[in-house]
Design a protein around this motif. Structure first.
Motif: not given
Length: 126
Positions: A4-8, A113-122
């Protein structure tokens, strides 16, 4: 295996909005529930909301209703967290996560939850 990849994420003024995206860089999200979580500075990880593979939404924090909305587009393997009227206390690292199967009502439980993204800073600041 799904990756997973978070963005935005980014810097936004109070009252502003952002839309975070969660995309599978490998694998597919089509059959998975997507959950959104936040870790605010000095606080524990908090579940925000989850959306099932069929689009059923579970809100984990009632007070966020009307400000945070989750959605997904399975045709492009992406989930979204739309955030409105952001406040400084919304500052934090936002994560998406997925699971394929768990008992009904598990969407707000991070342990399923077994799969996590790296996170995106807000960051919400003037």
């Amino acid at each position: 295996q799904v990756q997973l990849v978070e963005s935005g994420g980014g810097l936004v003024q109070p009252g502003g909005g952002l839309t975070l995206s969660c995309t599978a860089s490998a694998g597919t999200l089509t059959s998975s529930t997507i959950g959104w979580f936040r870790r605010a500075p000095g606080k524990e990880l908090e579940a925000i909301a989850a959306i099932s593979s069929r689009g059923s939404v579970t809100r984990c924090v009632d007070q966020y209703e009307g400000r945070f909305a989750v959605s997904r587009d399975n045709t492009i393997n992406t989930g979204y967290l739309q955030m409105f009227n952001l406040k400084p206390e919304d500052t934090g690292l936002y994560y998406c996560a997925t699971y394929w199967y768990a008992p009904a009502g598990s969407g707000c439980k991070r342990t399923v939850y077994d799969t996590w993204g790296q996170g995106t800073q807000v960051t919400v600041s003037s």
